[in-house]
Design an enzyme around this catalytic site. Sequence first.
Site: not given
Length: 482
Positions: A230, A333
Amino acid sequence: MNKQLLSAILLTFSIAGFSQQSSKAFSAKGKEVKIYTTAENTKLRLSETGTAVFTASKQPLETEPSIFVNPKKQFQTFMGIGGAITDASAEVYAKLPKDQQKELIDAYYSQQKGIGYSLIRTTIHSSDFSSSSYTYVAENDKELKTFNIDHDRKFRIPLIKEALKTADKQTQLYASPWSPPAFMKDSKSMLKGGKLAPDSYQSWANYYVKFIQAYEKEGLPIWGVTVQNEPMATQSWESCIFTAEEERDFLKKYLGPTLEKNGLGAKKIVIWDHNRDLMVYRANVIYADPEASKYAWGMGFHWYETWNGGKPMFDNVKLVNESFPDKKLMFTEGCIEAFDAAKYQLWANAERYGNNMINDFNNGTVAWTDWNILLDEKGGPNHVKNFCFAPIHGDLTTGKLIFTPSYYYIGHFSKYIRPEAKRIATSASRSQLQSTSFLNKDGKMVTVVMNQSDGELKYNLIVDDAETVLTIPAHAMQTLVY
């Protein structure tokens, strides 16, 4: 070469080519289809619910819901489905009774007793799903002389080893970092964003090498790494910001060459590892640079772009696939956020998995990785209280496992679609039905069908020139094997 010899050679190649084409041709005519079903408000959980036989197909009517499968149109090669073995998962596992530990391993990693996971993601030192922040080196050790993975030897490495003992031999393990050590960052903190300091780029690239070498010394082969988890999110937990240009430059000047220089050039490097919303820009920037692109196996992505109230942005996955067909796509994810014990059995959670998996695969994704494989009865442990759901929870007050509907929905894919399968063109004539198909190497076709509507649906399964008529309950998932 005389003409007779040349003719013989050409004939041999012609026969070989014809045989190869013939062996690949799939026909459902006369075949039996086995039906496996999971449905809300029933006891059906990956249950075999019957068989049917294919007969010759005919033109379906507009009034007949149908699934169309065209075996002649094949797409990406399937790599696998799995979940993340985090510190949190490993710590909860270690506290379970031995019989529940075995049940968990079988439930995920055995294809016969469970759902046959063939992918494992893990973290490079700590993430939010650790009991505390930590790294593998002493403070300010830029030369990494103190590097060791003793922390992981207590819980995480033993669990990964147990998983691999039971899993398919083709199971792949890959790793993602959440943040460099604090002393390598401009913010001097692993938490709340910040950036990798320019004078630490090489040291951080060396860190990946040390991690891979240390894990492989433990007998845990690392398939690859993602550059940064991220990279556009400033989180209260471990996080680090990389713009597209910064990730491109780190990849081409440091990470790629450093892995190569240390004999790890065959390891796969996955870029982005963040939500679908900005993935197109990241792909455009990194793949446009030949020196960076050559090190990138493909792109990882998550499903949390819905944080702003919008819907999943599946078209961005499709566009990256169409724009860069030589690069792979990997879902790295997803989880159900905001843990609430009252929602263990909430069916919408499972349907979120089904909807995302079907659309991601149909848009070119080769691999799909869930987040934590196991959490406790509070949705943790998590050192910043970012508690979430997992497909299975371990209630440490009772010592028992809790299986959620999400586990079974994921299983409708992972148990039956095996590594090296080819995705097959599949579509539905009703928006209430979603579907995807894969042809396994053993010649078995697997079609997954999800009904998100409130009513039972009778539908045609039309495979080229063969068809059969099936029924799917309301809010159900079916896997059809034929």
